[in-house]
Design a protein around this motif. Structure first.
Motif, PDB file in Angstrom:
ATOM      1  N   ALA A  77       2.007  11.938   3.548  1.00 56.34           N
ATOM      2  CA  ALA A  77       2.150  10.781   2.666  1.00 56.34           C
ATOM      3  C   ALA A  77       1.300   9.611   3.147  1.00 56.34           C
ATOM      4  O   ALA A  77       1.181   9.370   4.355  1.00 56.34           O
ATOM      5  CB  ALA A  77       3.610  10.350   2.603  1.00 56.34           C
ATOM      6  N   HIS A 136       9.127   8.343  -9.111  1.00 57.21           N
ATOM      7  CA  HIS A 136       8.342   8.515  -7.891  1.00 57.21           C
ATOM      8  C   HIS A 136       8.985   9.536  -6.948  1.00 57.21           C
ATOM      9  O   HIS A 136       8.278  10.352  -6.344  1.00 57.21           O
ATOM     10  CB  HIS A 136       8.173   7.169  -7.170  1.00 57.21           C
ATOM     11  CG  HIS A 136       7.074   6.326  -7.737  1.00 57.21           C
ATOM     12  ND1 HIS A 136       5.752   6.701  -7.705  1.00 57.21           N
ATOM     13  CD2 HIS A 136       7.104   5.118  -8.348  1.00 57.21           C
ATOM     14  CE1 HIS A 136       5.009   5.771  -8.273  1.00 57.21           C
ATOM     15  NE2 HIS A 136       5.805   4.796  -8.673  1.00 57.21           N
ATOM     16  N   GLN A 157       0.920   3.630  -7.507  1.00 64.86           N
ATOM     17  CA  GLN A 157       2.242   3.103  -7.805  1.00 64.86           C
ATOM     18  C   GLN A 157       2.353   2.900  -9.317  1.00 64.86           C
ATOM     19  O   GLN A 157       1.407   3.123 -10.067  1.00 64.86           O
ATOM     20  CB  GLN A 157       2.457   1.789  -7.058  1.00 64.86           C
ATOM     21  CG  GLN A 157       2.268   1.871  -5.556  1.00 64.86           C
ATOM     22  CD  GLN A 157       3.402   2.596  -4.838  1.00 64.86           C
ATOM     23  OE1 GLN A 157       4.410   2.960  -5.438  1.00 64.86           O
ATOM     24  NE2 GLN A 157       3.232   2.830  -3.549  1.00 64.86           N
ATOM     25  N   ARG A 206       6.940  12.810  -5.898  1.00 64.31           N
ATOM     26  CA  ARG A 206       6.594  13.012  -4.485  1.00 64.31           C
ATOM     27  C   ARG A 206       7.200  14.310  -3.955  1.00 64.31           C
ATOM     28  O   ARG A 206       6.587  15.003  -3.131  1.00 64.31           O
ATOM     29  CB  ARG A 206       7.047  11.808  -3.663  1.00 64.31           C
ATOM     30  CG  ARG A 206       6.248  10.550  -3.986  1.00 64.31           C
ATOM     31  CD  ARG A 206       6.741   9.328  -3.219  1.00 64.31           C
ATOM     32  NE  ARG A 206       6.085   8.124  -3.706  1.00 64.31           N
ATOM     33  CZ  ARG A 206       6.285   6.904  -3.213  1.00 64.31           C
ATOM     34  NH1 ARG A 206       7.142   6.734  -2.202  1.00 64.31           N
ATOM     35  NH2 ARG A 206       5.653   5.849  -3.724  1.00 64.31           N
ATOM     36  N   THR A 257      -4.503   5.805  -3.540  1.00 64.73           N
ATOM     37  CA  THR A 257      -3.275   5.250  -4.067  1.00 64.73           C
ATOM     38  C   THR A 257      -3.442   3.740  -4.177  1.00 64.73           C
ATOM     39  O   THR A 257      -4.533   3.204  -3.947  1.00 64.73           O
ATOM     40  CB  THR A 257      -2.071   5.633  -3.178  1.00 64.73           C
ATOM     41  OG1 THR A 257      -0.850   5.180  -3.803  1.00 64.73           O
ATOM     42  CG2 THR A 257      -2.164   5.016  -1.795  1.00 64.73           C
ATOM     43  N   TRP A 263       3.165   4.033   1.579  1.00 65.94           N
ATOM     44  CA  TRP A 263       4.423   4.389   0.910  1.00 65.94           C
ATOM     45  C   TRP A 263       5.632   4.079   1.785  1.00 65.94           C
ATOM     46  O   TRP A 263       6.756   4.002   1.272  1.00 65.94           O
ATOM     47  CB  TRP A 263       4.416   5.874   0.560  1.00 65.94           C
ATOM     48  CG  TRP A 263       3.470   6.245  -0.527  1.00 65.94           C
ATOM     49  CD1 TRP A 263       2.626   5.415  -1.230  1.00 65.94           C
ATOM     50  CD2 TRP A 263       3.235   7.551  -1.055  1.00 65.94           C
ATOM     51  NE1 TRP A 263       1.891   6.121  -2.140  1.00 65.94           N
ATOM     52  CE2 TRP A 263       2.246   7.443  -2.061  1.00 65.94           C
ATOM     53  CE3 TRP A 263       3.771   8.811  -0.764  1.00 65.94           C
ATOM     54  CZ2 TRP A 263       1.796   8.550  -2.783  1.00 65.94           C
ATOM     55  CZ3 TRP A 263       3.322   9.908  -1.485  1.00 65.94           C
ATOM     56  CH2 TRP A 263       2.346   9.777  -2.490  1.00 65.94           C
ATOM     57  N   ASN A 264       5.436   3.902   3.071  1.00 62.95           N
ATOM     58  CA  ASN A 264       6.561   3.636   3.964  1.00 62.95           C
ATOM     59  C   ASN A 264       6.828   2.150   4.160  1.00 62.95           C
ATOM     60  O   ASN A 264       7.729   1.791   4.917  1.00 62.95           O
ATOM     61  CB  ASN A 264       6.277   4.290   5.333  1.00 62.95           C
ATOM     62  CG  ASN A 264       6.182   5.797   5.240  1.00 62.95           C
ATOM     63  OD1 ASN A 264       6.926   6.437   4.483  1.00 62.95           O
ATOM     64  ND2 ASN A 264       5.257   6.374   5.996  1.00 62.95           N
TER      65      ASN A 264
END
Length: 277
Positions: A271, A250, A116, A254, A83, A275-276
């Motif tokens: 994940a 997104h 992204q 997801r 990613t 992403w967090n």
């Protein structure tokens, strides 16, 4: 008209080559070659055996004359998830073309490419190509989320031109050949074009059964900030989103990824940590 780069004039010419192999029940980054401003962070292992890695483009944006080349190879029984830590940006150009070319080779292995979004500023001139070669029983899940202009501040893409090409093969047989050109008001606003919506996105997953298609269909119904649809072609699940929100795209993708991942590659969705943040 998109112009080729004149002789003697150059932007960033960047290349990143990665090769993942399986060693002792763990996927490792076995080979890495980088040239110019493309890099990769140290791999993470938030789930057993699967290598998570983040692709970096330190300049933060692509301008006319820049060319980015990403080459990922995944060897038998390996499983890599890649990613990006943030959005990619293609800035306005005086006429020179910017390019991003992605070549993925997956040999009896699994690759997940979950970046992204990519944002195109007004007057951007760009071409983006993705070519995925699958061999044998290879599994692939990937998506691309594109935003033309910056709708949150009321900025539209006009003028500008972007060419998008995607090709997916298994054992040299084409499963999906996709091409889209966005150039001017007609492509942006016509019913056969983007219908005035600045965000469009595509998710691909294979191999997928008809039963899994039925699982995904309810997720595409009643999308609040756009429209979405799903189909199955040559064993490839194709989900498309058209709307005005990258966040919505997104969330949709997801959610679908979490639902289909166990069936596609046998792993419950874990994940990426980025992403967090």
């Amino acid at each position: 008209m998109i112009k080729a780069l004149p002789s003697g004039e150059s932007g960033w010419q960047a290349e990143l080559r990665l090769e993942f192999t399986q060693r002792s029940n763990k996927t490792v980054l076995a080979k890495r070659h980088q040239r110019g401003p493309l890099a990769i962070q140290r791999p993470f292992y938030p789930e057993a055996g699967v290598c998570h890695a983040y692709v970096l483009h330190p300049p933060g944006g692509v301008v006319g004359g820049d060319a980015l080349h990403l080459h990922f190879k995944v060897e038998p029984h390996a499983h890599a998830l890649l990613t990006t830590p943030g959005a990619s940006k293609f800035y306005r150009s005086a006429g020179l073309q910017a390019a991003q070319h992605q070549q993925f080779h997956v040999n009896d292995a699994c690759l997940e490419w979950l970046p992204q979004e990519t944002i195109f500023f007004p007057n951007a001139q760009a071409v983006l190509t993705s070519t995925i070669h699958l061999q044998g029983s290879a599994q692939y899940i990937g998506w691309e989320v594109y935003c033309l202009g910056r709708p949150v501040i009321g900025e539209t893409f006009q003028p500008g031109k972007v060419v998008f090409k995607t090709a997916l093969y298994r054992d040299a047989k084409p499963l999906l050949l996709d091409r889209l050109v966005v150039n001017g008001e007609r492509d942006l606003f016509s019913a056969a074009g983007l219908r005035g919506q600045p965000v469009f996105a595509t998710l691909l997953a294979t191999p997928v059964s008809p039963e899994l298609l039925e699982t995904v269909q309810p997720f595409c119904e009643g999308v609040a900030l756009g429209t979405a649809g799903v189909t199955l072609l040559n064993g490839v699940l194709i989900v498309r989103y058209l709307g005005n929100s990258t966040a919505q795209a997104h969330r949709l993708f997801r959610t679908i990824w979490q639902a289909i991942r166990p069936a596609v590659n046998g792993h419950v969705a874990t994940a990426p940590r980025i992403w967090n943040t």
